[in-house]
Design a protein around this motif. Sequence first.
Motif, short mmCIF file in Angstrom:
data_model
loop_
_atom_site.label_atom_id
_atom_site.label_comp_id
_atom_site.label_asym_id
_atom_site.label_seq_id
_atom_site.Cartn_x
_atom_site.Cartn_y
_atom_site.Cartn_z
N THR A 95 0.83 -1.21 0.00
CA THR A 95 0.00 0.00 0.00
C THR A 95 0.86 1.25 0.00
N ALA A 96 1.93 1.26 0.80
CA ALA A 96 2.83 2.42 0.82
C ALA A 96 3.42 2.66 -0.57
N ALA A 97 3.84 1.59 -1.24
CA ALA A 97 4.44 1.73 -2.57
C ALA A 97 3.41 2.18 -3.59
N ALA A 98 2.22 1.60 -3.54
CA ALA A 98 1.21 1.88 -4.56
C ALA A 98 0.62 3.28 -4.42
N THR A 99 0.46 3.74 -3.19
CA THR A 99 -0.18 5.04 -2.95
C THR A 99 0.82 6.15 -2.68
N ARG A 100 2.13 5.79 -2.59
CA ARG A 100 3.17 6.77 -2.28
C ARG A 100 2.79 7.56 -1.03
N SER A 101 2.57 6.82 0.04
CA SER A 101 2.12 7.43 1.28
C SER A 101 2.56 6.58 2.46
N PRO A 102 2.49 7.12 3.69
CA PRO A 102 2.85 6.33 4.86
C PRO A 102 1.74 5.38 5.28
N THR A 103 2.14 4.26 5.85
CA THR A 103 1.21 3.29 6.42
C THR A 103 1.69 2.93 7.81
N CYS A 104 0.82 2.30 8.59
CA CYS A 104 1.16 1.99 9.99
C CYS A 104 0.67 0.60 10.36
N VAL A 105 1.56 -0.15 11.02
CA VAL A 105 1.22 -1.45 11.58
C VAL A 105 1.50 -1.40 13.08
N VAL A 106 0.50 -1.76 13.88
CA VAL A 106 0.64 -1.79 15.33
C VAL A 106 0.80 -3.23 15.78
N LEU A 107 1.87 -3.52 16.50
CA LEU A 107 2.14 -4.87 16.98
C LEU A 107 2.21 -4.87 18.50
N PRO A 108 1.25 -5.50 19.17
CA PRO A 108 1.32 -5.60 20.63
C PRO A 108 2.60 -6.31 21.07
N HIS A 109 3.09 -5.91 22.23
CA HIS A 109 4.34 -6.47 22.77
C HIS A 109 4.24 -7.98 22.91
N ALA A 110 3.11 -8.47 23.44
CA ALA A 110 2.96 -9.91 23.63
C ALA A 110 2.98 -10.65 22.30
N LEU A 111 2.43 -10.02 21.26
CA LEU A 111 2.43 -10.66 19.94
C LEU A 111 3.85 -10.75 19.40
N GLN A 112 4.67 -9.73 19.61
CA GLN A 112 6.05 -9.77 19.13
C GLN A 112 6.82 -10.94 19.74
N LEU A 113 6.46 -11.32 20.98
CA LEU A 113 7.14 -12.42 21.67
C LEU A 113 6.56 -13.78 21.34
N ALA A 114 5.39 -13.81 20.72
CA ALA A 114 4.70 -15.08 20.48
C ALA A 114 5.50 -15.96 19.52
N ALA A 115 5.43 -17.26 19.75
CA ALA A 115 6.14 -18.22 18.89
C ALA A 115 5.39 -18.39 17.58
N VAL A 116 6.16 -18.63 16.52
CA VAL A 116 5.61 -18.83 15.18
C VAL A 116 6.08 -20.18 14.68
N PRO A 117 5.17 -21.06 14.29
CA PRO A 117 5.60 -22.35 13.72
C PRO A 117 6.28 -22.13 12.37
N ASP A 118 7.07 -23.10 11.97
CA ASP A 118 7.77 -22.98 10.70
C ASP A 118 6.80 -22.87 9.54
N LEU A 119 5.69 -23.58 9.62
CA LEU A 119 4.67 -23.52 8.57
C LEU A 119 3.42 -22.88 9.15
N LEU A 120 3.13 -21.66 8.70
CA LEU A 120 1.93 -20.99 9.17
C LEU A 120 0.70 -21.63 8.57
N PRO A 121 -0.40 -21.73 9.32
CA PRO A 121 -1.60 -22.35 8.78
C PRO A 121 -2.22 -21.50 7.67
N GLN A 122 -2.76 -22.17 6.66
CA GLN A 122 -3.46 -21.49 5.56
C GLN A 122 -4.94 -21.57 5.88
N THR A 123 -5.43 -20.63 6.67
CA THR A 123 -6.81 -20.67 7.13
C THR A 123 -7.65 -19.70 6.33
#
Length: 586
Positions: A149-177
Motif C-alpha cells: 500500500t505504501a508503494a502503490a499510494t506513495r504514502s505512509p502506512t502503519c502497523v501496530v504490533l502488541p508487545h505480547a504478539l512480538q514475543l509469540a512463537a511462530v511455527p515454521d509452517l503458518l496455517p493457511q486458514t
Amino acid sequence: MADRSVADLVVERLRAWRVPRAFGYPGAAIAPLVAALDAAGGDPDFIPARHEETAAFMATGHAKFTGEIGVCLATQGPAAVHLLNGLYDAKLDSKPVVAIVGEDVTGPLGGAHEEIGLSRLFGDVCNQFVRYGRSPDQVPVLLDQAFRTAAATRSPTCVVLPHALQLAAVPDLLPQTAGVMSATPGEPLARVLPHDADLDAAAALLGTGQRLAILVGQGAHGAADEIVALADRLSAGVATSLLGKPVLDERLPFHTGVLGEVGTTAAAQLMGGCDTLLMVGTNDPWTDWFPMPGQVRTIQIDIDGRRIGTRYPVDVPLVGDAAETLRALLARVPHRPNPQWRSVVESSVDRWRDAAAERAAAPAEPINPQLVLQELSARLPRDGSVAVDVGSVIYWYARHLQLPPGVRAQLCGTLGSMGCALPYAVAAKLARPDEPVIALLGDGAMQLNGLAELITVAHHWQEWRDPRLVVLVLNNRDQSGMGGGRPPGAFADRRPDVPYAGWARLLGLHGVRVDRPDLIGPAWDEVLAADRPSVLEAVVDPAVALDPPEPALADLRGLFADGDAARRVRERVLETGTAVEAEDLV
C-alpha cells in the motif's frame, strides 16, 4: 527446528522487502523487535535516532533520497505522537514509509499508562492503511499489505504490533486458514500512459502555442532528457517548483529557476509572458506566481489523477508517468522553433543571474548569507546529496545554489517543518556511504534537533567509506520566524548563541567558524576536504532581506471578475510575450 518469534518473522519480512535499515527510538513496547533486528547482524540494520520525530524524518529522508520504502519504529503513547511530523512530511510529499509501532497495554482499556488510541492517532496521516496485528498468522500478510500500500499510494502506512504478539512463537509452517492469504513481497510498477485522444489534444495545443512555459515538479524525476528535448523543439522556457529544483541542469540557458515566494524574478517573468503552460509532475502551492487566469492554455501531467487541476485550471489533463507521457508527446509534437521567445527567456535568465551575483556580493554584517551558498555552488561535489531545512536558508538554496546533473537534493517541501535537514542527511549518508552529503540549515533547526543528531553522526561516521558529511549552520541568532529584513529594534527575541563548530569538535568531528566574507571560500574548501564529518558555522547578517519576487501582473490580480480583462491579458501576451502593466488594461 525451534519456533521463532513474531519479532523474528517481522525481520524476515523486512529482509524480503529489501529494507536496508529501520530508524527508531527503542522502548519497552518495541523491544522484542529491536532485539530481533540486533540479532539479524545488520540485515536489516537498526539505526537509533535521538528522538522519534527525527527517526520518522530519517525514514522519510531515506524514501526521498533513494526512492525506496522508509521504515521507522516507535513505541506507543508519546513516542507514537512524535512520529507524526515525519509521517506527515511523507504524506504531503508523496513518499512511501511504513511505521511499525509497538503497544503494551496491560491495564483496563481507556486508562492504561501511555495509552493513546493509535488507530485514531494515525488515521489521518496513514489514512490508506492502519492495522493492528492480532495473531502470528496475520503478521506476514499484514506487513506485505502495508508495504504494498505504501508503494502503490506513495504514502505512509502503519502497523501496530502488541508487545505480547512480538514475543509469540511462530511455527515454521503458518496455517493457511480462511481469510488468511499467502503474500509475496514485491512492488510491481505499472506503465501508465494517457489515452491517445488526450495525447493528441495535448500535442495540438502545444503545437499552436506561441510562447511555451514548462513548470517542472518532483514528479518529473527521471524525465530530464524528455523535458529538454520538448523545450528545444518548441523553444520553451523552463521553471521548477521548489521540490523540482534537482530535476534539470540549472545551468541550461533557458532554465529560469524556482517559481514562487522563494524563487527568481526570471521564473515569475516566464509565467507572465507565456501563452501556453505545461505542468509536469508538480502540485506547487505558490499559485500567486502562476499565469493570470485566462492568460494561458494549460496541460498537466501527473501520475496521480487526483492532483490534476487542484492548483490551477487545466485544459488537457494527462494521467501518466512523466517520462513515458513526454516521450509520447514528442512523437506527436512538430518542430516549431520560436527564436524570439527563446531569446526573451534567455535574456531574462541572464539578468536574473547577474542580479543574484550582485545580491550575494552586497556588503553585510558580518557575512551575507547569500554569499555562503554562492561559494558552495562553485564547489558542490557532483556526486553528492544536499538536504535543506526550513527557514531563510530555503531562499538562499533556491536562488543561489546551482545544482548540476546528478546531485540529489531534498527538503520538507509541502509540510515545511523545521528540523528535517540533519535527519535527511543521516539517511542519505547511510544509503550512500561512499558519497558526500551536505546539510543546509539555520541555527534554529540546529538547536531544535541538530545538536542531538550530531551524536548520531559521531556514532556512525567511521563506518563510511567517504567520511564527508558537512553541516552548514547559518548562525543569524534570529528566532522571530520573520526571516531577513526585520524591523529595526526588534532584537529582544534573538536566539542564544551556541558554539556549533565547538560542539562538533567536542564530539570528535571537525568544526569551522567563520565571521568574515573572505574566509567563506577557504572554509568550504577545508570542510569538503576533511577526513571526518564537519560543521561549518557561518555567522551571517539577520537583516539581509528575503525579497520574494514580484508575481507577474501582480497589480492586476483582482481585476479578473469578468472574462474581458482576462481576454485582454491573453491578447497582450500573445502580442508581446512580456508582462503588461495595469494601466494598459484598465
